[in-house]
Scaffold this active site. Structure first.
Site, PDB file in Angstrom:
ATOM      1  N   THR A  36      18.060  14.499 -35.299  1.00  0.00           N
ATOM      2  CA  THR A  36      19.096  14.878 -36.263  1.00  0.00           C
ATOM      3  C   THR A  36      19.843  16.116 -35.783  1.00  0.00           C
ATOM      4  OG1 THR A  36      19.452  15.742 -38.504  1.00  0.00           O
ATOM      5  CG2 THR A  36      17.320  16.170 -37.524  1.00  0.00           C
ATOM      6  N   ASP A  37      21.083  16.263 -36.244  1.00  0.00           N
ATOM      7  CA  ASP A  37      21.837  17.468 -35.915  1.00  0.00           C
ATOM      8  C   ASP A  37      21.252  18.708 -36.582  1.00  0.00           C
ATOM      9  OD1 ASP A  37      22.563  16.821 -38.521  1.00  0.00           O
ATOM     10  OD2 ASP A  37      24.717  17.039 -38.206  1.00  0.00           O
ATOM     11  N   TYR A  67      12.014  20.022 -43.216  1.00  0.00           N
ATOM     12  CA  TYR A  67      12.415  18.745 -42.617  1.00  0.00           C
ATOM     13  C   TYR A  67      12.926  18.940 -41.198  1.00  0.00           C
ATOM     14  CZ  TYR A  67      15.744  15.147 -41.226  1.00  0.00           C
ATOM     15  OH  TYR A  67      16.434  14.227 -40.499  1.00  0.00           O
ATOM     16  N   LYS A  73      11.426  17.799 -37.364  1.00  0.00           N
ATOM     17  CA  LYS A  73      12.183  17.018 -36.381  1.00  0.00           C
ATOM     18  C   LYS A  73      12.348  17.783 -35.072  1.00  0.00           C
ATOM     19  CE  LYS A  73      14.002  13.496 -37.105  1.00  0.00           C
ATOM     20  NZ  LYS A  73      13.546  12.085 -36.920  1.00  0.00           N
TER      21      LYS A  73
END
Length: 341
Positions: free
Chosen positions: A133-134, A157, A161
């Site tokens: 994810t960015d 979160y 990641k």
């Protein structure tokens, strides 16, 4: 003998779009690296998963219900299939829930990835594509993040990641694992679960309910249509270099308040429905990706203009309102169980 591809999290929003897309391309006669491969799906079927997303390709894949953090179960699946390609979409992805309870995110997003890495090593997988994810980069006031920029995650979160990304890169360096990481910007599109911003606004607006927007709505996100995203992932699977990271962004940056207003306008609803609510802790102000690497080296480009894509998504949710409403009811039931626990 046909080779196997293993897709984890394929009953989720982006994973299901990936599966529908590759099977659709096969039907159209478009050859990809997945053509003629046996499709195998692993999914835990959490509250946000939905096998009805895969109805258009029903009967054209093998399904295994499993948690990717369950080492014994995943090893048995790898032993049976000996997949050539693994594409990992499996993740807990809602930032708000990670703030309430980060443990589920560590289990799925980090421990689960470690299990997959060990299985990929043990069974000599030819390529692992990991969907990140960015958000791992953190926020940026000006400019855009390059793949070489440091990871500065600001939520449990995004931290889970980012940790997984670093673990994968260590396996590439230490063990020579054939892995590639993709970091997409905010996805939107049909079938998205109604805990994410765009489907929440659409649902609330359709019911003439208050539309919640954090703080003053000035947070900026880069919006990428989900089919553009999966086409980028397919391009990386076909041509991406082992050990590399590829940003997948659209360049379409919008403030949350502007997105909410655009949806309300499209539905002929008043802006008075907007209700500003207390900001969440650690809320990143702006995300922005520099996606020139995938564009220049792999020839990928996004096709869908944001407003055009958004209007098609609004139509989809209106046409599929029973699906949307049922998922909202299920989500409320899930949150009730969480709070009672």
């Amino acid at each position: 003998m046909s080779k196997n591809i293993l897709i984890t999290g394929a009953a989720g929003f982006i994973g299901s779009e990936f599966l529908r897309t590759i099977k659709g391309q096969d039907k159209e006669g478009k050859k990809t690296c997945f053509s003629n491969m046996r499709i195998n799906v692993v999914d835990k079927l959490t509250y946000a998963a939905d096998l009805s997303r895969l109805d258009p390709v029903k009967g054209r894949y093998n399904f295994y219900k499993a948690d990717i953090s369950d080492k014994l179960r995943i090893e048995n699946i790898f032993m049976k299939l000996k997949p050539s390609i693994v594409v990992n979409f499996a993740a807990e992805s809602h930032v708000d829930r990670s703030i309430i309870d980060a443990s589920l995110f560590m289990r799925a997003n980090l421990i689960g990835v470690h299990v997959l890495l060990e299985c990929c090593r043990k069974f000599s997988v030819e390529k692992l594509i990991h969907v990140s994810t960015d958000e791992v980069y953190g926020e940026i006031e000006k400019g855009s993040f390059k793949e070489t920029d440091p990871l500065v995650p600001n939520s449990p979160y995004s931290a889970s990641k980012a940790a997984a990304d670093l673990l994968i890169q260590s396996y590439v360096r230490t063990y020579g694992l054939a892995a590639v990481i993709v970091r997409p910007s905010n996805n939107y599109g049909p079938w998205q679960f109604p805990e994410k911003f765009i489907p929440v606004v659409i649902y609330k607006a359709l019911r003439n309910e208050a539309v919640p927007v954090y703080a003053d709505g000035s947070n900026v996100r880069e919006w990428l249509y989900v089919n553009d995203c999966v086409n980028g992932i397919i391009r990386v699977a076909e041509r991406g270099k082992i050990g590399q990271v590829y940003n997948i962004g659209s360049g379409e940056e919008k403030k949350n308040i502007d997105v909410a207003k655009l949806i309300l306008k499209a539905l002929s609803k008043p802006e008075s429905l907007i209700k500003f609510v207390k900001d969440r802790p650690g809320h990143d102000l702006r995300y922005s990706l520099d996606s020139r690497k995938i564009m220049n080296s792999l020839g990928w480009r996004p096709d869908v203009d944001f407003e055009k894509g958004l209007f098609s998504v609004i139509r989809w949710y209106k046409d599929n309102y029973p699906w949307l409403k049922k998922r909202v009811v299920n989500l409320r039931s899930y949150w009730k169980r969480v709070y009672q626990a």
